[in-house]
Motif scaffolding. Sequence first.
Motif, PDB file in Angstrom:
ATOM      1  N   SER A   1      53.475  24.513  26.526  1.00 42.41           N
ATOM      2  CA  SER A   1      52.328  24.346  25.713  1.00 42.41           C
ATOM      3  C   SER A   1      51.778  23.318  25.180  1.00 42.41           C
ATOM      4  O   SER A   1      52.786  22.452  25.683  1.00 42.41           O
ATOM      5  N   GLY A   2      50.736  22.595  25.053  1.00 41.52           N
ATOM      6  CA  GLY A   2      49.925  21.692  25.344  1.00 41.52           C
ATOM      7  C   GLY A   2      50.626  20.760  23.671  1.00 41.52           C
ATOM      8  O   GLY A   2      49.611  20.699  22.385  1.00 41.52           O
ATOM      9  N   GLY A   3      51.812  20.126  24.248  1.00 46.54           N
ATOM     10  CA  GLY A   3      52.210  18.899  22.962  1.00 46.54           C
ATOM     11  C   GLY A   3      52.655  17.890  24.777  1.00 46.54           C
ATOM     12  O   GLY A   3      52.898  18.117  25.164  1.00 46.54           O
ATOM     13  N   ILE A   4      53.422  17.113  23.162  1.00 49.07           N
ATOM     14  CA  ILE A   4      53.587  15.838  24.347  1.00 49.07           C
ATOM     15  C   ILE A   4      54.559  15.398  25.044  1.00 49.07           C
ATOM     16  O   ILE A   4      55.153  14.920  25.820  1.00 49.07           O
ATOM     17  N   THR A  20      49.479  26.503  29.115  1.00 47.83           N
ATOM     18  CA  THR A  20      48.314  26.954  28.577  1.00 47.83           C
ATOM     19  C   THR A  20      46.694  25.255  29.084  1.00 47.83           C
ATOM     20  O   THR A  20      47.957  24.944  29.372  1.00 47.83           O
ATOM     21  N   GLY A  76      45.306  23.431  27.773  1.00 47.46           N
ATOM     22  CA  GLY A  76      46.387  22.606  26.772  1.00 47.46           C
ATOM     23  C   GLY A  76      47.129  21.132  27.752  1.00 47.46           C
ATOM     24  O   GLY A  76      47.750  20.796  27.484  1.00 47.46           O
ATOM     25  N   PHE A 113      48.641  17.558  29.503  1.00 44.30           N
ATOM     26  CA  PHE A 113      49.862  16.284  29.253  1.00 44.30           C
ATOM     27  C   PHE A 113      50.624  15.926  30.678  1.00 44.30           C
ATOM     28  O   PHE A 113      50.296  15.064  31.146  1.00 44.30           O
ATOM     29  N   THR A 137      54.126  24.763  20.981  1.00 47.05           N
ATOM     30  CA  THR A 137      53.892  24.369  19.407  1.00 47.05           C
ATOM     31  C   THR A 137      53.485  25.236  18.735  1.00 47.05           C
ATOM     32  O   THR A 137      53.588  25.936  18.338  1.00 47.05           O
ATOM     33  N   ALA A 138      52.863  23.864  17.684  1.00 43.06           N
ATOM     34  CA  ALA A 138      52.396  24.842  16.626  1.00 43.06           C
ATOM     35  C   ALA A 138      50.906  25.797  16.478  1.00 43.06           C
ATOM     36  O   ALA A 138      51.975  27.081  16.175  1.00 43.06           O
ATOM     37  N   ASP A 139      50.845  25.577  17.501  1.00 41.37           N
ATOM     38  CA  ASP A 139      49.673  26.787  17.587  1.00 41.37           C
ATOM     39  C   ASP A 139      49.902  27.712  18.343  1.00 41.37           C
ATOM     40  O   ASP A 139      49.599  29.061  17.888  1.00 41.37           O
ATOM     41  N   LEU A 140      50.776  27.285  19.214  1.00 39.23           N
ATOM     42  CA  LEU A 140      50.842  28.522  20.180  1.00 39.23           C
ATOM     43  C   LEU A 140      52.018  29.471  19.655  1.00 39.23           C
ATOM     44  O   LEU A 140      51.819  30.537  19.394  1.00 39.23           O
ATOM     45  N   LYS A 150      49.454  31.867  17.035  1.00 45.72           N
ATOM     46  CA  LYS A 150      49.672  32.376  17.996  1.00 45.72           C
ATOM     47  C   LYS A 150      50.032  33.775  18.711  1.00 45.72           C
ATOM     48  O   LYS A 150      50.017  35.008  17.944  1.00 45.72           O
ATOM     49  N   GLU A 187      45.368  33.819  26.445  1.00 45.61           N
ATOM     50  CA  GLU A 187      44.717  32.783  27.424  1.00 45.61           C
ATOM     51  C   GLU A 187      46.214  33.652  28.161  1.00 45.61           C
ATOM     52  O   GLU A 187      46.948  34.641  27.385  1.00 45.61           O
ATOM     53  N   ALA A 232      58.511  21.731  19.277  1.00 43.72           N
ATOM     54  CA  ALA A 232      58.500  20.453  19.648  1.00 43.72           C
ATOM     55  C   ALA A 232      56.495  19.583  19.178  1.00 43.72           C
ATOM     56  O   ALA A 232      56.066  20.650  19.582  1.00 43.72           O
ATOM     57  N   MET A 233      57.020  19.407  18.402  1.00 42.84           N
ATOM     58  CA  MET A 233      55.811  18.836  16.979  1.00 42.84           C
ATOM     59  C   MET A 233      56.508  17.870  16.597  1.00 42.84           C
ATOM     60  O   MET A 233      57.353  17.539  15.767  1.00 42.84           O
ATOM     61  N   MET A 250      54.627  18.911  10.748  1.00 39.01           N
ATOM     62  CA  MET A 250      53.826  20.586  11.599  1.00 39.01           C
ATOM     63  C   MET A 250      54.872  21.610  11.111  1.00 39.01           C
ATOM     64  O   MET A 250      54.387  22.368  11.318  1.00 39.01           O
TER      65      MET A 250
END
Length: 406
Positions: free
Chosen positions: A14-17, A41, A43, A47, A92-95, A98, A106, A124-125, A129
Amino acid sequence: MLQLANKRILLGISGGIAAYKSAELVRILTKAGANVRVVMTQGAKEFITPLTLQALSGNPVHHTLLDEEAEAGMGHIELARWADLILIAPATADLIAKLAAGMGDELLTTLVLASKAPLFLAPAMNQQMWAAATTQQNLRTLADLKGDDFALFGPDSGVQACGDVGPGRMLEPTDIASLLAQRFQPGLLTGCKVVITAGPTREALDPVRYISNHSSGKMGYALAQAAVDAGAQVTLISGPVRIPAPDRVTLVNTISAQDMLEASLATMGNCDLFIASAAVADYRPANVAEQKIKKAGDEIQLTLTKNPDIVATIANHQQRPATVVGFAAETTDVDGYARGKLASKNLDMIVANDVSRSDIGFNSDDNAVTLYSREGHQDFERMSKTLLATKLIQTFAERLRNLREH
Ligand SMILES: Cc1cc2nc3c(=O)[nH]c(=O)nc-3n(C[C@H](O)[C@H](O)[C@H](O)COP(=O)(O)O)c2cc1C
């Protein structure tokens, strides 16, 4: 990390650094013998590129849910069923939110919903967060709902990409892979290389005709599946058959006995266990007619010449595998012929079956066999070839373990 051999790992990114570290994770998992399919994702694609992950995993990367073309290949349900486990790194926190809400907005979230496979998250955040009450609540929800089929790997604590210090860093890829491996018991044949021959051979008479036999390949294919399930790296050398090859084996297709011998010699290097279950023609036509043989008189003479004995060649080879197992399909004096072949071909074990019985053997889904070794013999009463294969593989694995220990 051999426990990961042959495991089908669906790696969600997922979309993390920390997504850049996933490339290294794919490399480590693949090196451990796992089959890795990456799902990103939208996101995550901001990256790291799908191309990098495709190259490292050796499989196409999946990232879209509502895509006709993707669904025509390995669709989302198929992919969800395919996975032995789902690892999401970074999560991610977002994933996480969800997943806890049971969303399927998605591909990755839908796959988690559609799969029975255990779920492992490497969060990872930013430390704030991570500490957020909602994030912690979401993780508790997932742990409660999934029970033993859920685990968190990390996060680590320390300096973060944003400059903050605290918990939230993704664990290093080697640590994630080790934690994942610890969740699985090693199989009986983990770390072993197994070569299995299966099916009949075809010996050409002319461009359109051949001599063959009734072998279906079912026994050899069942052995290949059982060996894979036991964690082995399996090469299946197959004559022409009508059944699909098990997943996770390296399939080598052959036609004649000569082909099968060449493939066996080419793949036997560093092999621990060689199982010759193929029904190899003893003889082949001495001459293969260049043109179709025409119908002429009432009789026709065929001259046959002896084929190489594949299992005897392997068993007497300088780089002989630690255990060589033959198969003897007989119609009379099964016991006598089996014991004779065990000695004359220099085999460690031979599996004998009576192919004169119509209820078992060739083409049947069942088999009943006797396994002979120098030490004695063991009867396996009639059972499915799948179950029999599992029991035989257990016996072969036991022999390999004894050899290693003594
Ligand atoms: C430069 C940048 C870095 C980010 N790093 C993280 C991160 O490490 N962890 C995280 O939970 N969110 C991070 N985000 C926020 C997520 O990208 C954002 O929540 C996104 O919607 C996540 O999408 P996904 O969970 O569907 O992949 C970052 C955003 C930006 C712009």
